[in-house]
Design an enzyme around this catalytic site. Structure first.
Site, short mmCIF file in Angstrom:
data_model
loop_
_atom_site.label_atom_id
_atom_site.label_comp_id
_atom_site.label_asym_id
_atom_site.label_seq_id
_atom_site.Cartn_x
_atom_site.Cartn_y
_atom_site.Cartn_z
N LEU A 161 88.27 -69.65 -58.11
CA LEU A 161 88.37 -68.23 -57.65
C LEU A 161 89.66 -67.70 -58.11
CD1 LEU A 161 87.14 -65.84 -55.90
CD2 LEU A 161 88.20 -66.77 -54.15
N CYS A 213 113.43 -53.01 -61.55
CA CYS A 213 112.99 -54.31 -61.20
C CYS A 213 113.67 -55.56 -61.73
CB CYS A 213 111.36 -54.33 -61.34
SG CYS A 213 110.36 -53.40 -60.30
#
Length: 389
Positions: free
Chosen positions: A170, A359
């Site tokens: 998952l 960033c």
């Protein structure tokens, strides 16, 4: 060039004196710090000091977006100097309460995610690499391209998960699906990816069909909070760059949701932007780039994971890799700047360029980090004794 001024904006900027830079305002030049200026801040108009005191990043960032403040010289270098002095930034959390602390409801968080990731697949394809990976790469050598680094990153994650043919995987916050595609093709696993982005789901489904992987992997438009009712269990769970969107009050719920679908002894790899301490987030970033985004500290995440019987097997910092990744992204962005500007407008381009460089500067200065944590649900004694990956 003046060294001292009684103008409030200049007085305020004198706090950032660790590195010398020049400020040009109303035809006059001012030197901040000592020495030869390494860049110049050109201001077409004053910024209200009250706005700077409310939020340094908002006041300066908005002026840059509008073009009333510009940088002469290298934008990254300028931001690298400023971000290294974030301790003197100001942010009035009371005045900015509605911006910094947004609703954690499913409806609002879906809206926040869509505001960033549903800008358009064509936009992201202009500056991401062919894998469409929008997270930290892994540079094995200085010669690695961005594409190499993203392939390396996914390979490293899949090896850490110790996948075997027939396992189920998952991916929480699967993006455009490259990790699951690699897992299915190279390891023979079956997988499910969940996302809140319609654009990502659309592109991922297209890739699944083209690659003939229908029946082996699929993507669901699903909130992580719905996993306990999903009715499926997985041998492995991975989440790359998603927990930053759930909000500090929901970190425990996120971990509980991941735990609910992982088999006993299964492995969970959590890849996330981190910080040394717990902060509510930057006002400019929350207003313009990631509404509702909050960066966890490493210590709080480890603490919460242990509450759910997750055993920490390995922790790795990829901070410098993310710095390099962002520099590649901004280079690609500016190669296509004219095309993006024609489509999105000048202010959007200035905003996004500022975001990518800011960033990069925060990672370069260690203000934020990137960690991968490998965990097992309960005791897992069947893994190799050494770092097999």
């Amino acid at each position: 060039m003046k060294l001292v001024s009684d103008q409030s904006i200049i007085t305020y900027l004198q706090k950032f004196n660790q590195y010398p830079f020049e400020v040009r305002l109303h035809g006059t030049s001012y030197l901040i710090g000592a020495g030869h200026p390494v860049f110049t801040v050109s201001m077409k108009e004053d910024i209200n000091t009250r706005d700077l005191m409310t939020s340094t990043s908002l006041a300066l960032g908005e002026a840059y977006i509008k073009g009333t403040l510009d940088i002469e010289g290298d934008l990254f270098q300028a931001l690298d100097h400023f971000m290294g002095q974030m301790a003197v930034f100001t942010a009035d959390q009371k005045k900015l309460k509605n911006l910094i602390f947004t609703s954690l409801s499913k409806k609002n968080q879906e809206k926040e995610v869509a505001s960033h990731y549903d800008i358009g697949n064509d936009f992201y394809s202009l500056w991401l690499d062919d894998t469409m990976s929008y997270s930290c790469g892994y540079f094995k050598t200085d010669q690695d391209t961005l594409y190499d680094a993203q392939c390396n990153k996914v390979e490293r994650i899949l090896k850490k998960l110790y996948l075997k043919e027939g396992m189920t995987l998952l991916d929480i916050g699967c993006g455009w699906g490259y990790l699951l595609i690699r897992a299915a093709k190279e390891y023979g696993v079956k997988g499910v990816g969940i996302t809140l982005s319609m654009e990502q789901k659309k592109e991922f489904e297209k890739r699944i069909e083209i690659l003939g992987l229908s029946g082996r992997i699929k993507v669901e438009l699903m909130d992580y909070r719905d996993l306990p009712q999903y009715g499926k269990a997985f041998d492995r769970v991975v989440s790359v760059g998603m927990v930053e969107h759930v909000g500090r009050e929901n970190y425990d719920l996120f971990i509980k949701s991941a735990e609910s679908v992982l088999v006993p002894g299964g492995l969970f790899l959590l890849h996330f932007i981190s910080a040394l301490k717990e902060y509510p987030g930057d006002p400019w970033m929350k207003k313009y780039i990631f509404p509702g985004g909050v960066v966890p500290s490493l210590r709080e995440m480890i603490n919460l994971l242990s509450d759910h019987q997750f055993y920490t097997l390995d922790v790795e910092s990829l901070r410098r890799h993310y710095y390099k990744t962002l520099r590649h992204w901004d280079q690609n962005f500016n190669k296509n700047r004219n095309q993006i500007e024609k489509k999105m407008g000048t202010e959007f381009v200035r905003m996004w360029d500022l975001y990518l460089n800011a960033c990069a500067a925060t990672f370069h200065n260690g203000i934020i980090d990137l960690h991968q944590i490998l965990l097992s649900k309960g005791i897992q004694n069947d893994l190799p004794l050494t770092r097999w990956y």
